[in-house]
Design a protein around this motif. Structure first.
Motif, PDB file in Angstrom:
ATOM      1  N   ARG A  71       0.838  -0.666   0.050  1.00  0.00           N
ATOM      2  CA  ARG A  71      -0.228  -0.103   0.197  1.00  0.00           C
ATOM      3  C   ARG A  71       0.886   1.190  -0.072  1.00  0.00           C
ATOM      4  O   ARG A  71       0.456   2.057  -1.051  1.00  0.00           O
ATOM      5  N   GLU A  72       2.026   1.330   0.987  1.00  0.00           N
ATOM      6  CA  GLU A  72       3.264   2.353   1.039  1.00  0.00           C
ATOM      7  C   GLU A  72       3.487   2.538  -0.281  1.00  0.00           C
ATOM      8  O   GLU A  72       3.933   3.792  -0.607  1.00  0.00           O
TER       9      GLU A  72
ATOM     10  N   TYR B 278       1.657   4.162  -3.016  1.00  0.00           N
ATOM     11  CA  TYR B 278       0.975   5.736  -2.950  1.00  0.00           C
ATOM     12  C   TYR B 278       2.449   6.231  -2.842  1.00  0.00           C
ATOM     13  O   TYR B 278       1.714   7.110  -3.427  1.00  0.00           O
TER      14      TYR B 278
ATOM     15  N   SER C  58       2.255   6.824  -6.337  1.00  0.00           N
ATOM     16  CA  SER C  58       1.184   7.359  -7.316  1.00  0.00           C
ATOM     17  C   SER C  58       1.489   9.437  -6.922  1.00  0.00           C
ATOM     18  O   SER C  58       1.244   9.737  -7.340  1.00  0.00           O
ATOM     19  N   ASN C  59       2.275   9.279  -5.843  1.00  0.00           N
ATOM     20  CA  ASN C  59       3.189  10.055  -5.868  1.00  0.00           C
ATOM     21  C   ASN C  59       3.404  10.902  -6.783  1.00  0.00           C
ATOM     22  O   ASN C  59       3.934  12.281  -6.957  1.00  0.00           O
TER      23      ASN C  59
ATOM     24  N   LEU D 174     -10.031   7.328   2.415  1.00  0.00           N
ATOM     25  CA  LEU D 174      -9.452   8.446   1.112  1.00  0.00           C
ATOM     26  C   LEU D 174     -10.750   9.505   1.680  1.00  0.00           C
ATOM     27  O   LEU D 174      -9.862  11.136   1.861  1.00  0.00           O
TER      28      LEU D 174
END
Length: 71
Positions: A22-23, A26, A29-30, A69
């Protein structure tokens, strides 16, 4: 943006640890949101098939994450 993250991301994404997955997603995506020129590097490092596999395998978890979110 080349500190080697995109080269090791496929190995990180293949972990069984969902939190790490997940991290990593994330972080990706950033990175993608911040720099449009990085798209080729994501493709070159074979991340797209891995991300699609994660989405297909963990649909319930993906929906739960998105729901958390927007709350």
């Amino acid at each position: 943006m080349d500190n080697g993250f995109l080269q090791i991301a496929p190995n990180i994404l293949n972990t069984r640890n969902k939190g790490i997955k997940r991290e990593t997603c994330y972080a990706l995506s950033n990175i993608l949101a911040d720099d449009l020129n990085i798209h080729d590097a994501v493709i070159d490092n074979n991340l797209i098939p891995i991300l699609v596999e994660i989405l297909a395998a963990d649909v319930t978890e993906v929906f739960s994450l998105f729901a958390s979110l927007i709350q």
